[in-house]
Structures are given as C-alpha cells and as structure tokens.
Design an enzyme around this catalytic site. Sequence first.
Site, short mmCIF file in Angstrom:
data_model
loop_
_atom_site.label_atom_id
_atom_site.label_comp_id
_atom_site.label_asym_id
_atom_site.label_seq_id
_atom_site.Cartn_x
_atom_site.Cartn_y
_atom_site.Cartn_z
NE ARG A 1 25.57 39.92 -50.05
CZ ARG A 1 25.68 39.22 -48.94
NH1 ARG A 1 26.43 40.02 -47.89
NH2 ARG A 1 25.15 38.08 -48.66
NE ARG B 1 23.91 42.58 -46.70
CZ ARG B 1 23.90 41.54 -46.00
NH1 ARG B 1 24.22 41.73 -44.59
NH2 ARG B 1 23.49 40.67 -46.44
NE ARG C 1 24.43 30.47 -43.38
CZ ARG C 1 25.14 31.60 -43.68
NH1 ARG C 1 26.22 31.54 -43.34
NH2 ARG C 1 24.54 32.58 -44.07
NE ARG D 1 21.66 35.04 -48.40
CZ ARG D 1 21.97 36.21 -47.94
NH1 ARG D 1 21.27 37.39 -48.17
NH2 ARG D 1 22.82 36.18 -47.00
CE LYS E 1 25.10 35.46 -39.74
NZ LYS E 1 24.11 35.84 -40.59
P1 AMP Z 1 26.60 35.23 -45.46
O1 AMP Z 1 27.46 36.23 -45.81
O2 AMP Z 1 27.08 34.60 -44.13
O3 AMP Z 1 25.28 35.44 -45.55
O4 AMP Z 1 26.87 33.75 -46.50
C1 AMP Z 1 26.61 34.16 -47.90
C2 AMP Z 1 26.34 32.80 -48.59
O5 AMP Z 1 27.54 31.89 -48.47
C3 AMP Z 1 25.43 31.82 -48.05
O6 AMP Z 1 23.96 32.33 -48.45
C4 AMP Z 1 25.89 30.62 -48.45
O7 AMP Z 1 25.43 30.33 -49.93
C5 AMP Z 1 27.24 30.61 -48.33
N1 AMP Z 1 27.66 30.23 -46.86
C6 AMP Z 1 28.44 30.96 -46.03
N2 AMP Z 1 28.44 30.15 -44.92
C7 AMP Z 1 27.96 28.80 -45.00
C8 AMP Z 1 27.89 27.86 -44.38
N3 AMP Z 1 28.27 27.73 -43.17
N4 AMP Z 1 27.27 26.74 -44.98
C9 AMP Z 1 26.96 26.57 -46.39
N5 AMP Z 1 26.99 27.74 -47.05
C10 AMP Z 1 27.65 28.98 -46.65
#
Ligand code: AMP
Length: 191
Positions: A133, A127, A88, A144, A13
């Site tokens: 990370r 990654r 989300r 996740r 994404k």
């Molecule tokens: P991402 O980089 O989009 O995978 O986001 C990393 C982490 O940030 C996720 O696993 C959540 O813990 C948090 N996060 C990102 N976007 C959201 C969202 N819209 N709602 C809740 N938590 C989020």
Amino acid sequence: MRLIIMGPPGAGKGTQATFIAEKYGIPAISTGDIFRANVSAGTPLGLEARRFMDAGEYVPDEVTNSMVRNRIAENDAATGFLLDGYPRTVAQVAELDGMLSDAGVALDAAVVLTVDPEAIVQRLLHRASIENRADDTEEVIRRRQEIYGEQTAPLIDVYRERGLLVEVDGMGQVDEVTERVLEAISDTGRG
Ligand code: AMP
C-alpha cells in the site's frame, strides 16, 4: 443494526468490520475501500482522493460525505450497515447525524478498538510489505496515527457522551477480538 467502528489505523477495523457485518447480515461500508476502488479504477473521485491518501491525510469532508450519503442510500443498507472508517472528523459526525435523521433512523452503537500504539506500527509495517500500500510507508504511517489522534480520537468522547460507545480491547487473535466485540454489542441490549 446501524454501527460504526473506530480505532487507529492498524487496529484491525476492516477485518473486524467484515465479521461483525456478516453476523448481523448488514453491509460493511469502508470509506477507505471505496476510495481505493476509485483510485484503482482511475475515476475522478479516485484522482481527487489519491493525493490525500498517499500523504496519509484525510480526504476533504465534502468529497467523503457525499460518497457516504450515496452509499448508505443504496438498497442493501436499508435495514442497517456498519461504517468502517467514517465518521473520522467532528464535522463528519454532524453530517452523519443529518443523514440518519433525514432517513428517520439512528445509530445503535459506536465500537472503538483500543490497541497498543507500538504494536500497531509494527502491524502496519508488516501489512505494507504484504499489500504494497502506497500509504503504508513508515513516514505516512506516523502521519496517519498523528491525524487520528488529532481529528478522530475526539469522536470517542462524543459517542461516549451519547451513551453509544462500546470500547473493546483490540489486541490479540482476530477471532478473540470478534468475540469481544459481539459480546460487548450484545451487552448494550441492542445486539
Ligand atoms: P482506511 O482504509 O480506513 O485506513 O482509509 C485509507 C485512507 O482513505 C485514509 O488514510 C484517508 O486518506 C482516506 N479516508 C478513509 N475514510 C476517510 C474519511 N472518513 N474521511 C477522510 N478520509 C478518509
């Protein structure tokens, strides 16, 4: 152009969001990136978000929603934006609907990248070894994926019912996937 991009963690994404946003001249707004920047800077928001992120859980909606509301109110998002990683949850969809209707605007499309789950886990492990990370241990990766299935996958039907869904095969080379996404958006007549 107002877009959202969805797909399970590891679907690519973030990478696609950057290219698509560049193409339309709009900011790519990644909630995950904003959270990570806050964690790095040690802000109160970062401290709050971190314990959820490290466990692979979603940050509570009230924290996430107000962050997005503020971000899309900034000048650079006035003519459009691409939201990467938001909404989300079904509750976040309702919240975004409210933000958009308050601003008198609407979404043009909801892009979803479809991928092979096994390939995703491999991609995330790879990654994790490069980016180091904290939320990319194997256990957290599984968590996740599980949360995505429970809380985010249902949004696909929500946007399909609204006629906004643009489903794209997310497997293959990055530039091939970008091409597919741009073509699919263009096919909707909105791009
Ligand atoms: P991402 O980089 O989009 O995978 O986001 C990393 C982490 O940030 C996720 O696993 C959540 O813990 C948090 N996060 C990102 N976007 C959201 C969202 N819209 N709602 C809740 N938590 C989020």
